[in-house]
Design a protein around this motif. Structure first.
Motif, PDB file in Angstrom:
ATOM      1  N   TYR A   1       0.834  -1.208   0.000  1.00 51.89           N
ATOM      2  CA  TYR A   1       0.000   0.000   0.000  1.00 51.89           C
ATOM      3  C   TYR A   1       0.871   1.262   0.000  1.00 51.89           C
ATOM      4  O   TYR A   1       0.596   2.220  -0.718  1.00 51.89           O
ATOM      5  CB  TYR A   1      -0.912  -0.017   1.235  1.00 51.89           C
ATOM      6  CG  TYR A   1      -1.765   1.207   1.385  1.00 51.89           C
ATOM      7  CD1 TYR A   1      -2.943   1.345   0.654  1.00 51.89           C
ATOM      8  CD2 TYR A   1      -1.415   2.229   2.263  1.00 51.89           C
ATOM      9  CE1 TYR A   1      -3.742   2.468   0.785  1.00 51.89           C
ATOM     10  CE2 TYR A   1      -2.204   3.356   2.403  1.00 51.89           C
ATOM     11  CZ  TYR A   1      -3.371   3.470   1.658  1.00 51.89           C
ATOM     12  OH  TYR A   1      -4.151   4.588   1.791  1.00 51.89           O
ATOM     13  N   SER A   2       1.935   1.230   0.775  1.00 51.00           N
ATOM     14  CA  SER A   2       2.795   2.406   0.921  1.00 51.00           C
ATOM     15  C   SER A   2       3.553   2.742  -0.352  1.00 51.00           C
ATOM     16  O   SER A   2       3.868   3.904  -0.595  1.00 51.00           O
ATOM     17  CB  SER A   2       3.802   2.176   2.056  1.00 51.00           C
ATOM     18  OG  SER A   2       3.122   1.954   3.270  1.00 51.00           O
ATOM     19  N   VAL A   3       3.844   1.736  -1.168  1.00 50.28           N
ATOM     20  CA  VAL A   3       4.633   1.966  -2.387  1.00 50.28           C
ATOM     21  C   VAL A   3       3.781   1.781  -3.650  1.00 50.28           C
ATOM     22  O   VAL A   3       4.317   1.645  -4.745  1.00 50.28           O
ATOM     23  CB  VAL A   3       5.895   1.072  -2.420  1.00 50.28           C
ATOM     24  CG1 VAL A   3       6.786   1.367  -1.212  1.00 50.28           C
ATOM     25  CG2 VAL A   3       5.548  -0.407  -2.484  1.00 50.28           C
ATOM     26  N   ARG A   4       2.475   1.847  -3.509  1.00 52.44           N
ATOM     27  CA  ARG A   4       1.553   1.578  -4.615  1.00 52.44           C
ATOM     28  C   ARG A   4       1.706   2.539  -5.791  1.00 52.44           C
ATOM     29  O   ARG A   4       1.374   2.191  -6.911  1.00 52.44           O
ATOM     30  CB  ARG A   4       0.111   1.573  -4.109  1.00 52.44           C
ATOM     31  CG  ARG A   4      -0.401   2.926  -3.666  1.00 52.44           C
ATOM     32  CD  ARG A   4      -1.696   2.828  -2.885  1.00 52.44           C
ATOM     33  NE  ARG A   4      -2.164   4.111  -2.409  1.00 52.44           N
ATOM     34  CZ  ARG A   4      -1.667   4.781  -1.383  1.00 52.44           C
ATOM     35  NH1 ARG A   4      -0.654   4.276  -0.707  1.00 52.44           N
ATOM     36  NH2 ARG A   4      -2.157   5.951  -1.030  1.00 52.44           N
ATOM     37  N   ASP A   5       2.217   3.723  -5.566  1.00 49.74           N
ATOM     38  CA  ASP A   5       2.377   4.706  -6.632  1.00 49.74           C
ATOM     39  C   ASP A   5       3.809   4.775  -7.156  1.00 49.74           C
ATOM     40  O   ASP A   5       4.195   5.743  -7.787  1.00 49.74           O
ATOM     41  CB  ASP A   5       1.949   6.094  -6.123  1.00 49.74           C
ATOM     42  CG  ASP A   5       0.475   6.134  -5.756  1.00 49.74           C
ATOM     43  OD1 ASP A   5      -0.326   5.435  -6.412  1.00 49.74           O
ATOM     44  OD2 ASP A   5       0.127   6.851  -4.800  1.00 49.74           O
ATOM     45  N   SER A   6       4.583   3.718  -6.931  1.00 50.43           N
ATOM     46  CA  SER A   6       6.006   3.742  -7.283  1.00 50.43           C
ATOM     47  C   SER A   6       6.310   3.179  -8.669  1.00 50.43           C
ATOM     48  O   SER A   6       7.456   3.134  -9.076  1.00 50.43           O
ATOM     49  CB  SER A   6       6.805   2.961  -6.238  1.00 50.43           C
ATOM     50  OG  SER A   6       6.367   1.602  -6.234  1.00 50.43           O
ATOM     51  N   GLY A   7       5.281   2.725  -9.382  1.00 50.66           N
ATOM     52  CA  GLY A   7       5.492   2.191 -10.719  1.00 50.66           C
ATOM     53  C   GLY A   7       5.719   0.690 -10.780  1.00 50.66           C
ATOM     54  O   GLY A   7       5.926   0.137 -11.856  1.00 50.66           O
ATOM     55  N   TRP A   8       5.678   0.029  -9.654  1.00 56.06           N
ATOM     56  CA  TRP A   8       5.869  -1.415  -9.609  1.00 56.06           C
ATOM     57  C   TRP A   8       4.532  -2.139  -9.780  1.00 56.06           C
ATOM     58  O   TRP A   8       3.482  -1.629  -9.365  1.00 56.06           O
ATOM     59  CB  TRP A   8       6.463  -1.835  -8.277  1.00 56.06           C
ATOM     60  CG  TRP A   8       7.888  -1.430  -8.099  1.00 56.06           C
ATOM     61  CD1 TRP A   8       8.346  -0.179  -7.786  1.00 56.06           C
ATOM     62  CD2 TRP A   8       9.033  -2.247  -8.235  1.00 56.06           C
ATOM     63  NE1 TRP A   8       9.717  -0.174  -7.711  1.00 56.06           N
ATOM     64  CE2 TRP A   8      10.168  -1.440  -7.988  1.00 56.06           C
ATOM     65  CE3 TRP A   8       9.222  -3.583  -8.536  1.00 56.06           C
ATOM     66  CZ2 TRP A   8      11.462  -1.930  -8.035  1.00 56.06           C
ATOM     67  CZ3 TRP A   8      10.517  -4.076  -8.569  1.00 56.06           C
ATOM     68  CH2 TRP A   8      11.621  -3.255  -8.323  1.00 56.06           C
ATOM     69  N   GLU A   9       4.564  -3.345 -10.334  1.00 53.06           N
ATOM     70  CA  GLU A   9       3.412  -4.241 -10.315  1.00 53.06           C
ATOM     71  C   GLU A   9       3.534  -5.017  -9.009  1.00 53.06           C
ATOM     72  O   GLU A   9       4.462  -5.807  -8.838  1.00 53.06           O
ATOM     73  CB  GLU A   9       3.451  -5.201 -11.505  1.00 53.06           C
ATOM     74  CG  GLU A   9       2.288  -6.163 -11.530  1.00 53.06           C
ATOM     75  CD  GLU A   9       2.413  -7.186 -12.648  1.00 53.06           C
ATOM     76  OE1 GLU A   9       2.163  -8.378 -12.377  1.00 53.06           O
ATOM     77  OE2 GLU A   9       2.783  -6.804 -13.785  1.00 53.06           O
ATOM     78  N   LEU A  10       2.623  -4.777  -8.089  1.00 52.37           N
ATOM     79  CA  LEU A  10       2.759  -5.274  -6.719  1.00 52.37           C
ATOM     80  C   LEU A  10       1.844  -6.463  -6.438  1.00 52.37           C
ATOM     81  O   LEU A  10       0.667  -6.453  -6.805  1.00 52.37           O
ATOM     82  CB  LEU A  10       2.447  -4.145  -5.731  1.00 52.37           C
ATOM     83  CG  LEU A  10       3.330  -2.909  -5.857  1.00 52.37           C
ATOM     84  CD1 LEU A  10       2.766  -1.761  -5.046  1.00 52.37           C
ATOM     85  CD2 LEU A  10       4.759  -3.217  -5.439  1.00 52.37           C
ATOM     86  N   HIS A  11       2.405  -7.462  -5.736  1.00 53.15           N
ATOM     87  CA  HIS A  11       1.664  -8.653  -5.323  1.00 53.15           C
ATOM     88  C   HIS A  11       2.063  -8.978  -3.891  1.00 53.15           C
ATOM     89  O   HIS A  11       3.168  -8.648  -3.461  1.00 53.15           O
ATOM     90  CB  HIS A  11       2.018  -9.850  -6.214  1.00 53.15           C
ATOM     91  CG  HIS A  11       1.705  -9.635  -7.652  1.00 53.15           C
ATOM     92  ND1 HIS A  11       0.534 -10.056  -8.223  1.00 53.15           N
ATOM     93  CD2 HIS A  11       2.418  -9.025  -8.633  1.00 53.15           C
ATOM     94  CE1 HIS A  11       0.537  -9.724  -9.505  1.00 53.15           C
ATOM     95  NE2 HIS A  11       1.665  -9.092  -9.778  1.00 53.15           N
ATOM     96  N   GLY A  12       1.184  -9.672  -3.177  1.00 54.36           N
ATOM     97  CA  GLY A  12       1.500 -10.093  -1.823  1.00 54.36           C
ATOM     98  C   GLY A  12       0.791 -11.385  -1.485  1.00 54.36           C
ATOM     99  O   GLY A  12      -0.206 -11.745  -2.117  1.00 54.36           O
TER     100      GLY A  12
END
Length: 190
Positions: A113-124
């Protein structure tokens, strides 16, 4: 009911260890040091009952097992600063500045959530059903799955970065887990 099992050292497979101390709680945990130097919990919580340990009460100071964790949403602004610093550190170490990132043991997904605007495709992923539910409901994270990384249906050779923040000490077979996790990382990934 949480099940415990005696275990040999996961590094050298020795059963020769010395007790360091007990963790006082409703569920007794003993920390030991193997002759090879590895420090681990013995007996370990059987992984089949691990999800029970991390139920709703654990995250709200009401665990019937005696272990409690601070609600990660309580101080989300402060925690987010630390998470953003972690991502910057990861980028500086790996020289990977974007791509696909998997956070194993993500709890509520505060790092994602904290790095959601960093340009990464995020998964958890996390094996706490309650934590995954909170990640989806409270933080709107649709890419958080229930289960261990190798059970969550991720494609092999897919991720550029895989993180495990405060997770490995909860694994009963960390060497085997790392081998499985390694299969998810693309060639040249971290």
């Amino acid at each position: 009911m949480i099940i415990f099992k005696k275990t040999n050292c996961n590094v050298c497979n020795s059963s020769d260890y010395k007790k360091l101390y007990d963790i006082k709680s409703k569920v007794p945990f003993t920390i030991v040091r193997c002759k090879c130097g590895m420090i681990y919990m013995n007996p370990m919580v059987d992984q089949s009952t691990m999800g029970e340990l991390y139920s709703k009460g654990y995250y709200h100071g009401e665990s019937e097992h005696g272990f409690n964790f601070t609600n990660p949403l309580q101080d989300i602004e402060m925690i987010s600063l630390v998470c953003k610093e972690r991502l910057e550190r990861i980028k500086s170490i790996t020289n990977v500045t974007s791509g696909r990132l998997l956070d194993i043991g993500c709890t509520y997904g505060v790092f994602l959530y904290s790095v959601r605007d960093s340009g990464w495709e995020l998964h958890g992923c996390d094996f706490s059903e309650y934590a995954v539910k909170m990640a989806k409901e409270k933080l709107g994270l649709d890419n958080v799955k229930l289960g261990r990384a190798n059970e969550a249906g991720y494609q092999q050779n897919y991720f550029d970065i895989v993180t495990l923040f405060e997770v490995i000490e909860h694994m009963d077979t960390p060497m085997e887990e790392m081998k499985e996790i390694n299969k998810l990382i693309r060639k040249g990934g971290w």
